[in-house]
Design a protein around this motif. Structure first.
Motif, PDB file in Angstrom:
ATOM      1  N   HIS A  33     -29.935  55.223  11.729  1.00 20.22           N
ATOM      2  CA  HIS A  33     -30.468  54.642  10.491  1.00 20.22           C
ATOM      3  C   HIS A  33     -29.382  54.541   9.427  1.00 20.22           C
ATOM      4  CE1 HIS A  33     -34.084  53.921   7.856  1.00 20.22           C
ATOM      5  NE2 HIS A  33     -33.172  54.192   6.940  1.00 20.22           N
ATOM      6  N   MET A  34     -28.531  55.552   9.359  1.00 25.13           N
ATOM      7  CA  MET A  34     -27.479  55.579   8.355  1.00 25.13           C
ATOM      8  C   MET A  34     -26.256  54.766   8.755  1.00 25.13           C
ATOM      9  SD  MET A  34     -28.669  57.288   5.844  1.00 25.13           S
ATOM     10  CE  MET A  34     -27.163  57.458   4.906  1.00 25.13           C
ATOM     11  N   GLY A  35     -26.257  54.204   9.978  1.00 25.19           N
ATOM     12  CA  GLY A  35     -25.149  53.368  10.420  1.00 25.19           C
ATOM     13  C   GLY A  35     -23.919  54.145  10.819  1.00 25.19           C
ATOM     14  N   ASN A  36     -24.094  55.397  11.279  1.00 25.78           N
ATOM     15  CA  ASN A  36     -22.941  56.238  11.596  1.00 25.78           C
ATOM     16  C   ASN A  36     -22.799  56.604  13.066  1.00 25.78           C
ATOM     17  OD1 ASN A  36     -23.404  56.890   8.543  1.00 25.78           O
ATOM     18  ND2 ASN A  36     -21.381  57.690   9.026  1.00 25.78           N
ATOM     19  N   GLN A  37     -23.856  56.533  13.842  1.00 30.68           N
ATOM     20  CA  GLN A  37     -23.829  57.101  15.180  1.00 30.68           C
ATOM     21  C   GLN A  37     -22.734  56.488  16.067  1.00 30.68           C
ATOM     22  OE1 GLN A  37     -25.387  59.757  16.342  1.00 30.68           O
ATOM     23  NE2 GLN A  37     -24.314  59.495  18.276  1.00 30.68           N
ATOM     24  N   PHE A  38     -22.565  55.179  16.027  1.00 29.70           N
ATOM     25  CA  PHE A  38     -21.540  54.520  16.836  1.00 29.70           C
ATOM     26  C   PHE A  38     -20.524  53.794  15.964  1.00 29.70           C
ATOM     27  CE2 PHE A  38     -25.338  54.612  19.645  1.00 29.70           C
ATOM     28  CZ  PHE A  38     -24.844  55.507  20.582  1.00 29.70           C
ATOM     29  N   GLY A  39     -20.254  54.370  14.798  1.00 32.98           N
ATOM     30  CA  GLY A  39     -19.219  53.837  13.933  1.00 32.98           C
ATOM     31  C   GLY A  39     -19.543  52.447  13.412  1.00 32.98           C
ATOM     32  N   TRP A  40     -18.528  51.581  13.393  1.00 33.55           N
ATOM     33  CA  TRP A  40     -18.673  50.258  12.778  1.00 33.55           C
ATOM     34  C   TRP A  40     -19.676  49.385  13.528  1.00 33.55           C
ATOM     35  CZ3 TRP A  40     -17.745  45.808  15.455  1.00 33.55           C
ATOM     36  CH2 TRP A  40     -17.006  45.908  16.622  1.00 33.55           C
ATOM     37  N   VAL A  41     -19.871  49.645  14.837  1.00 35.23           N
ATOM     38  CA  VAL A  41     -20.845  48.853  15.596  1.00 35.23           C
ATOM     39  C   VAL A  41     -22.250  49.067  15.021  1.00 35.23           C
ATOM     40  CG1 VAL A  41     -21.909  48.498  17.856  1.00 35.23           C
ATOM     41  CG2 VAL A  41     -19.434  48.905  17.690  1.00 35.23           C
ATOM     42  N   THR A  42     -22.598  50.335  14.769  1.00 35.62           N
ATOM     43  CA  THR A  42     -23.909  50.640  14.197  1.00 35.62           C
ATOM     44  C   THR A  42     -24.051  50.054  12.799  1.00 35.62           C
ATOM     45  OG1 THR A  42     -23.611  52.759  15.322  1.00 35.62           O
ATOM     46  CG2 THR A  42     -25.589  52.490  13.991  1.00 35.62           C
ATOM     47  N   ARG A  43     -22.981  50.131  12.036  1.00 38.16           N
ATOM     48  CA  ARG A  43     -23.034  49.608  10.666  1.00 38.16           C
ATOM     49  C   ARG A  43     -23.185  48.086  10.662  1.00 38.16           C
ATOM     50  NH1 ARG A  43     -18.992  52.537   6.896  1.00 38.16           N
ATOM     51  NH2 ARG A  43     -20.388  54.153   7.653  1.00 38.16           N
ATOM     52  N   LEU A  44     -22.487  47.427  11.587  1.00 39.88           N
ATOM     53  CA  LEU A  44     -22.616  45.972  11.684  1.00 39.88           C
ATOM     54  C   LEU A  44     -24.032  45.586  12.087  1.00 39.88           C
ATOM     55  CD1 LEU A  44     -21.384  43.136  11.703  1.00 39.88           C
ATOM     56  CD2 LEU A  44     -20.674  43.540  14.075  1.00 39.88           C
ATOM     57  N   LEU A  45     -24.609  46.324  13.040  1.00 43.13           N
ATOM     58  CA  LEU A  45     -25.986  46.044  13.452  1.00 43.13           C
ATOM     59  C   LEU A  45     -26.938  46.213  12.273  1.00 43.13           C
ATOM     60  CD1 LEU A  45     -28.107  45.529  15.680  1.00 43.13           C
ATOM     61  CD2 LEU A  45     -28.131  48.003  16.095  1.00 43.13           C
TER      62      LEU A  45
END
Length: 538
Positions: A423-435
């Motif tokens: 939810h915070m966009g951190n679990q898989f780094g920039w990939v999660t944040r981009l999603l």
């Protein structure tokens, strides 16, 4: 997600006289009702979706935004030698005054970053009556000069955090039954949970958003009678409402599952459902005991304090850590508390992630004898699940008393922490944040296209609101189950939603009764009229 609800019942785009291709009346009635439900829920949820998407985008990029907007507080010029950490804390304390209590110290995460010292302001109500708004003081680690101070929830990033949670528990509150107390009264002695009205409203809206997503997918779902309807393309050349409907449906379908994941992973922050869920996970899949260093029986293993006492918003403490105890220190000879510099060296030797927080020990008295707390060193949050780590350092000897990681959490707690990190966009780094960024943009696109459909619909038939028609006929058993079963399941899982649903049904029943007694109810149509009634067309 799409307003093309009536296509199984309205053949305007592909006129046909083949009555055998029309769906049964019960299916047409179900489709009509689901579209009306989707429409009204969309009107209710659209403002919240816009607020959540916009504030979520700010929170996703809070670190670069904060560094850009508050460079004078956060960024320093590296020097050759640093001032002792305790002297920096003393300078920060002088800045705010002796009435502020030290909450935590965050040593610089990089050579060009300032030291941050957090204080609890005097008279702070604290959780659960309200959310703590820490006073943050920034100190140049090379000169010891205080660069400035701010309230944690001030500025653009602080405002976004407040808006994203609808101001949490600040303001009027209700006391609602505690599931933890029902399941384990000894572990959860409080029979009720104080819940802020804003927090409760956000929880309710979140569940209705799940219903909005489910009804949207149902409306988009391919059907034989709608063979001509595009599923994964947009008819740009058609223009008007058709174009916006196709785009609305396409974007909605692509983001629906991810948005549902974000809604579910955001619910643990809800004061009511989140606290009940935390109690449920603790009881059903309890965490393993954290191994502690050898402590004599005459000394308590832990203090009355918990990690949740330090930070309920999750700024440093992960979701699953809030109930972890603060372990005790063992005094020897003439006990002398270690300095923050000493603890900082221990944290670096233990390879804690840069940006970690050092929480000072809290001493207490239990059964007439002193209980000495330990320093808690917590990895920076938000974080990956693998980075969830808290060290408890003996305040006298500097040895690690205990170490808590996600590995000791129960299965449900780990799953929840994983969802929170996604939810915070951190679990898989920039990939999660981009999603997460794409999802926020997709949500805003869905709201805008829905508004454009509303405008075009009003131009076409003078009103944008769906009216009851003869197509709202009786539902068959299978069709009724499509509505009733999911509603019951959601009502049980989310009691606040269940209560709101009962209220909605009561209002709907009262309105229907009023229409019937007033003689304004539309007569049931014939089977053939269901297939061609243009009033069903949204």
């Amino acid at each position: 997600m799409t307003d093309d609800v009536s296509r199984p019942a309205v053949l305007s785009d592909r006129a046909t006289d083949d009555a055998n291709s029309a769906p049964p009346r019960a299916d047409a009635a179900l489709l009509r009702r689901i579209w009306r439900l989707h429409f009204w829920i969309g009107l209710f949820c659209a403002p919240a979706l816009v607020v959540l998407a916009c504030s979520g985008l700010i929170i996703l990029y809070s670190q670069p935004l904060d560094s850009w907007l508050n460079r004078d507080l956060l960024v320093v010029t590296p020097g050759s030698q640093t001032v002792p950490l305790d002297d920096q804390i003393a300078a920060a304390q002088r800045r705010v005054g002796p009435d502020h209590d030290l909450d935590a110290v965050i040593p610089p995460a990089a050579a060009d970053r300032a030291t941050r010292v957090d204080f609890l302001p005097p008279g702070a109500t604290g959780f659960p009556e309200s959310e703590n708004n820490l006073t943050q003081v920034f100190v140049d680690p090379y000169t010891g000069e205080v660069l400035g101070q701010r309230s944690e929830l001030s500025g653009l990033v602080g405002w976004a955090n407040q808006v994203h949670r609808l101001f949490g528990n600040d303001g009027p509150q209700l006391r609602l039954p505690s599931l933890g107390h029902l399941l384990d009264p000894d572990a959860y002695p409080e029979a009720t949970i104080p819940v802020g009205i804003g927090n409760l409203w956000m929880e309710l809206t979140a569940v209705w958003i799940l219903v909005l997503l489910a009804t949207g997918i149902y409306l988009w779902w391919p059907r034989a009678v709608e063979a001509a309807k595009p599923l994964l393309t947009v008819r740009w050349s058609r223009g008007g409402r058709v174009r916006w409907r196709d785009l609305h449906a396409l974007v909605g379908v692509f983001i629906a599952v991810v948005v549902a994941g974000y809604v579910l992973s955001g619910l643990p922050w809800s004061r009511y459902w989140g606290e009940n869920w935390r109690a449920f996970t603790t009881i059903v899949t309890p965490s393993a005991e954290v191994s502690t260093a050898s402590i004599p029986e005459s000394i308590p293993e832990s203090t009355p304090a918990t990690m949740g006492d330090y930070d309920r918003l999750g700024r440093r403490v992960a979701w699953a850590d809030v109930d972890d105890p603060v372990y005790a220190s063992q005094p020897t000879g003439l006990p002398r508390r270690l300095s923050f510099d000493d603890v900082d060296r221990v944290a670096k030797a233990e390879r804690m992630l840069p940006g970690y927080a050092i929480i000072p020990p809290a001493d207490d008295v239990e059964d007439g004898r002193p209980v000495y707390g330990s320093y808690a060193v917590v990895n920076a949050w938000p974080q990956r699940l693998s980075e969830q780590r808290t060290l408890y350092v003996d305040q006298f000897s500097g040895r690690t008393v205990a170490e808590a990681t996600a590995a000791q959490d129960g299965a449900l707690a780990r799953a929840t922490s994983f969802g929170v990190d996604m939810h915070m966009g951190n679990q898989f780094g920039w990939v999660t944040r981009l999603l997460a960024t794409l999802v926020c943009v997709g949500v805003l696109t869905s709201v805008v296209t829905a508004a454009l459909m509303l405008v075009n619909r009003r131009r076409a038939n003078g009103t944008a609101l769906p009216r009851r028609t003869g197509a709202d006929g009786r539902l068959g058993g299978r069709a009724a189950a499509v509505l009733i079963v999911p509603a019951v399941v959601l009502g049980v899982l989310f009691p606040v939603f269940g209560l709101s649903l009962l209220i909605v049904l009561a209002v709907e029943a009262g309105w229907s009764r009023r229409r019937r007694t007033g003689g304004t109810d539309t007569a049931p149509p014939t089977p053939s009229s269901v297939t061609v009634d243009s009033s069903i067309n949204p």
